[in-house]
Enzyme design. Sequence first.
Site, PDB file in Angstrom:
ATOM      1  N   TYR A   1       0.794  -1.221   0.000  1.00  0.00           N
ATOM      2  CA  TYR A   1       0.000   0.000   0.000  1.00  0.00           C
ATOM      3  C   TYR A   1       0.832   1.279   0.000  1.00  0.00           C
ATOM      4  O   TYR A   1       0.296   2.372   0.097  1.00  0.00           O
ATOM      5  CB  TYR A   1      -0.946   0.017   1.207  1.00  0.00           C
ATOM      6  CG  TYR A   1      -0.263  -0.139   2.543  1.00  0.00           C
ATOM      7  CD1 TYR A   1       0.602   0.834   3.032  1.00  0.00           C
ATOM      8  CD2 TYR A   1      -0.481  -1.274   3.326  1.00  0.00           C
ATOM      9  CE1 TYR A   1       1.231   0.702   4.252  1.00  0.00           C
ATOM     10  CE2 TYR A   1       0.154  -1.430   4.548  1.00  0.00           C
ATOM     11  CZ  TYR A   1       0.994  -0.434   5.007  1.00  0.00           C
ATOM     12  OH  TYR A   1       1.623  -0.577   6.218  1.00  0.00           O
TER      13      TYR A   1
ATOM     14  N   ASP B   1       2.876  16.104   2.285  1.00  0.00           N
ATOM     15  CA  ASP B   1       3.410  14.756   2.104  1.00  0.00           C
ATOM     16  C   ASP B   1       2.461  13.864   1.309  1.00  0.00           C
ATOM     17  O   ASP B   1       2.893  12.964   0.600  1.00  0.00           O
ATOM     18  CB  ASP B   1       3.686  14.155   3.484  1.00  0.00           C
ATOM     19  CG  ASP B   1       4.339  12.795   3.406  1.00  0.00           C
ATOM     20  OD1 ASP B   1       5.195  12.611   2.526  1.00  0.00           O
ATOM     21  OD2 ASP B   1       4.012  11.924   4.219  1.00  0.00           O
TER      22      ASP B   1
END
Length: 408
Positions: free
Chosen positions: A28, A296
């Site tokens: 992931y 981010d």
Amino acid sequence: MNTFAPFARPLYIMTKPVGAICNLACDYCYYLEKSKLYQESPKHIMSDELLEKFIKEYIESQTMPQVLFTWHGGETLMRPLSFYQKAMELQRKYARGRTIDNCIQTNGTLLNDEWCRFFHDNNWLVGVSIDGPQEFHDEYRKNKQGKPSFMKVMQGINLLNKHRVEWNALAVVNDFNADYPLDFYHFFKEIGCRYIQFTPIVERIFRHDDGRHLAAVEEGDNEKLADFSVTPEQWGNFLCTIFDEWVKNDVGEYFIQLFDATLANWVGEQPGVCSLAKTCGHAGVMEFNGDVYSCDHFVFPQYKLGNIYSKTLVEMMYSDKQQQFGRNKFDSLPSQCKECQYLFACNGECPKNRFCKTASGEPGLNYLCKGYYQYFDHVAPYMDFMKKELLAERAPANIMEAIRKGEL
């Protein structure tokens, strides 16, 4: 009113000394594919020249006496210890009386005695990525050979404890482990982890020409969710189940970032996690080559603010583009959110997850909305009690006694 004027709050930039390079290949991970943005770069590592430029400018950009450096990856420990020793030398060189703190995120598999001695001796806070017990962790967190990583991570944690390093856990909640909230929570208590951050994984597939396959919020649609994504129902049940255990037994002893942030919003204080804040945009990220992005979670070409070699950090972080990015978190909320009784607590959560539509067809609804609403509705009476305790200058942990007496 411009809430993002310079000096309103600390300028904060996470930096990635190895870009997206990692020794693991977690299914992931949204970092790994970012290397495709820099295919022309032979090495994805920060140069000593850039390290010094960043440290000097980052410290000089601050208006507070404390400066926090956050080192992220990829896998940060793929840079040698000498890199971080050099970073500390430069921090001392340019500190000019300021207090410098460091925190670093790692998958824990490369930790050894030398690293841990360094972290202890220099008071670094270490964040360790671990997704619960072995069966849960190894489901998605494997190395490049497809082998599990849990035992290596636990060896690293044991070394951190041996050297008395302050550390906390970052645990990703996915489609698999979300169904076992108590097993998950009890594991962290058993290994003595008192500070835990639960992060729901939500990603969508969208093929880009450069080989990237994860979607920005404005790309793709919610029908192309990655298989590992947690569902809203799972997320709501996960949070409520762990909260019930925590509020009865562990308040003031174990610190769950999301629960602490919820209480902060209930009291009217700034939450300690950006996803629940009213606005965002004050926390950017710098890649290994000096490129700075809005966040981010938004390392996509359309969110690039510039490069430290051509623009200052202050110019980029207080640019019109970044100010608009920050304001959009609240301004772009659909009517359903702005009319919700829990808007003050949720604030629409992270913009990266707002790719769904409301019942009336308005865009911008958070994919996890149903789960968050379930959670806020469930914890409301407990939050009300702890708020009263705080306002009366008493400990929120008094709630445990109130529950035992049947007052809640």
